[in-house]
Design an enzyme around this catalytic site. Structure first.
Site, PDB file in Angstrom:
ATOM      1  N   GLY A   1      91.002  31.331  44.427  1.00 44.10           N
ATOM      2  CA  GLY A   1      90.434  30.150  43.800  1.00 44.10           C
ATOM      3  C   GLY A   1      89.752  29.237  44.794  1.00 44.10           C
ATOM      4  N   HIS A   2      89.515  28.016  44.349  1.00 40.22           N
ATOM      5  CA  HIS A   2      88.812  27.035  45.172  1.00 40.22           C
ATOM      6  C   HIS A   2      89.311  25.646  44.795  1.00 40.22           C
ATOM      7  CE1 HIS A   2      85.673  25.675  47.845  1.00 40.22           C
ATOM      8  NE2 HIS A   2      85.182  24.877  46.907  1.00 40.22           N
TER       9      HIS A   2
ATOM     10  N   ASP B   1      82.056  33.054  23.842  1.00 40.12           N
ATOM     11  CA  ASP B   1      83.167  32.456  24.578  1.00 40.12           C
ATOM     12  C   ASP B   1      83.279  32.992  25.989  1.00 40.12           C
ATOM     13  OD1 ASP B   1      84.403  30.678  22.585  1.00 40.12           O
ATOM     14  OD2 ASP B   1      84.784  32.524  21.482  1.00 40.12           O
TER      15      ASP B   1
ATOM     16  N   CYS C   1      89.918  18.957  26.623  1.00 41.95           N
ATOM     17  CA  CYS C   1      88.629  19.513  26.209  1.00 41.95           C
ATOM     18  C   CYS C   1      87.675  18.472  25.641  1.00 41.95           C
ATOM     19  CB  CYS C   1      88.843  20.628  25.196  1.00 41.95           C
ATOM     20  SG  CYS C   1      89.394  22.176  25.950  1.00 41.95           S
TER      21      CYS C   1
END
Length: 345
Positions: free
Chosen positions: A143-144, A56, A24
Site C-alpha cells: 500500500g501507500h 463498479d 461515502c
C-alpha cells in the site's frame, strides 16, 4: 478493539472531526462525476478490458478461465474508532469487486492518509483492515501512506473470477426482480453520533424511540459485513449487480437503469430501525432512497423464474435480503410511496 488518540490536554480526539464529509458521502456527486469523465474523454469502452469505466470495477481477461478484476475505493472516517474505521474501509473497498462477481484471490493495496497528530491511529486502522480482509479470504499485499489534512482509508482491490461468472450493471431485463442484501440508513445512523451540541443532542435523542448507540452499533455491524457471501449465493442467478454506496439506492438504481436501458420501480425499502426519523431530522432523504450509504449491500436483478432459487441460496448462506422492486420496460427510476420496513438486528 479500538484505540483512543489523545491530545496534549488528554482529551479524546474524534477522527470524524477532521473531515467535513464522512464515509461515502465524501464522494464526488453522480452528475459531477459523469461530467468529469466526459470532459476527460473517458466515456468509451476499451478493447483491452471486458468492462471498465462506468462499472463498479474493471475486468481484464487473462485466460479462458481467469479474469482479473481491479478497483479502488477510499473515504474519510464515518466512525471515530480507528479499528472500526479500518474494518469498514476494507469492506467498502472490496465490495466493488464483489459486485462484479469476483470473490477469489482477494488482495488489497492499502491507501491511507492521516494528519500528523493522528499518526497513532495508523496501526489500529491497518489492523481493522487486515482483520476484515481475513474474513473475506483476502490479504493486505502492500500500500501507500501519506500525511493528509483529512484522514482517509481504503484500498486498491484485485480479485479473480471465471469470465463467465462476471456481472455488470448492464444485464437487467424487464421483468427481473430486484433484491437488496443489507438494510439502508447508515448515513443518518452515524450522523446522529457526530452531534455534540448539547441542545441538539436532546433533539436528536428525542427524534427516535431507539437508543442512538444501538442504532449506531447496528449500522457498524452492517458496514463491517462483507458482501462476499451474498455474491457467492446469488452469482449464478443474477443478471446484473451493483453495490449501494455514496449515490444511495436511488442513485445506484439510476446507474443500472441507464446502463441496462430499462426502468426500475422500487417499492420496498428495508432500513435500520430508527433511521427514518433521524433522516427526516437531518434531511438525508432516506425514505426516497437518496441517503448516501457506506459499505451498503448488493442490488441484484434476478429473472422471475430464478427468484425461488436465489432466495433459497440467500437463506442457506444466512444472508440478509429483501425483494425491493422490479425492472420495467420504461426508463429511469420510480420510487412512489414505497413500503418502509424498519429492520433491527
Amino acid at each position: 478493539m479500538g484505540t483512543d488518540v489523545t491530545t496534549e490536554d488528554d482529551e479524546t480526539t474524534r477522527l470524524t472531526e477532521y473531515a467535513e464529509l464522512h464515509g461515502c458521502s465524501c464522494k464526488v456527486g453522480q452528475s459531477d462525476l459523469d461530467s468529469l469523465l466526459a470532459d476527460a474523454g473517458l466515456t468509451g469502452e476499451s478493447d483491452a478490458l471486458l468492462f471498465g469505466i462506468g462499472e463498479d470495477a474493471a475486468a481484464r481477461k487473462l485466460t479462458d478461465d481467469i479474469a482479473l478484476v481491479s478497483t479502488v475505493d477510499f473515504f474519510t472516517p464515518i466512525v471515530d474508532d480507528p479499528y472500526d474505521f479500518g474494518r469498514i474501509a476494507a469492506c467498502n473497498a472490496a465490495s466493488d469487486g464483489f459486485a462484479t462477481g469476483a470473490v477469489e484471490n482477494v488482495d488489497c493495496l492499502v491507501v491511507l492518509g492521516l494528519p500528523r497528530e493522528l499518526t497513532e491511529s495508523a496501526a489500529p486502522i491497518l489492523a481493522g483492515m487486515a482483520d476484515a480482509l481475513d474474513t473475506m479470504d483476502g490479504v493486505i499485499a502492500g500500500g501507500h501512506t501519506i500525511m493528509s489534512p483529512w484522514p482517509f482509508a481504503g484500498g486498491a482491490i484485485s480479485a479473480t473470477a471465471r469470465p463467465d461468472d462476471l456481472l455488470t450493471s448492464q444485464g437487467a431485463s424487464p421483468g427481473d426482480r430486484l433484491y437488496l442484501t443489507k438494510p439502508l440508513g447508515t448515513q443518518p445512523a452515524m450522523g446522529a453520533t457526530r452531534v455534540t451540541d448539547e441542545q441538539f443532542v436532546e433533539t436528536v435523542t428525542d427524534a427516535t424511540d431507539r437508543p442512538l448507540d444501538t442504532i449506531a452499533s447496528e449500522a457498524i455491524g452492517w458496514m463491517t459485513t462483507p458482501n462476499r457471501d451474498a455474491m457467492v449465493a446469488c452469482r449464478e442467478y443474477a443478471t446484473a449487480a451493483t453495490d449501494i454506496t455514496g449515490f444511495g439506492l436511488a442513485g445506484q438504481s439510476r446507474v443500472v437503469a441507464a446502463r441496462s436501458n430499462v426502468g426500475i420501480d422500487l417499492t420496498h425499502l428495508p432500513v435500520i430501525a430508527g433511521t427514518p426519523a433521524l433522516s427526516t431530522l437531518f434531511g438525508y432523504g432516506l425514505p426516497d432512497g437518496e441517503s448516501a450509504e457506506t459499505s451498503g449491500g448488493l442490488l441484484v436483478s434476478v429473472p422471475p423464474a430464478a427468484t425461488a432459487a436465489v432466495e433459497s441460496a440467500f437463506d442457506d448462506a444466512d444472508v440478509f435480503y429483501r425483494a425491493v422492486g422490479r425492472v420495467t420496460a420504461g426508463r429511469g427510476v420510480t420510487i412512489d410511496d414505497p413500503t418502509i420496513e424498519e429492520v433491527s438486528s
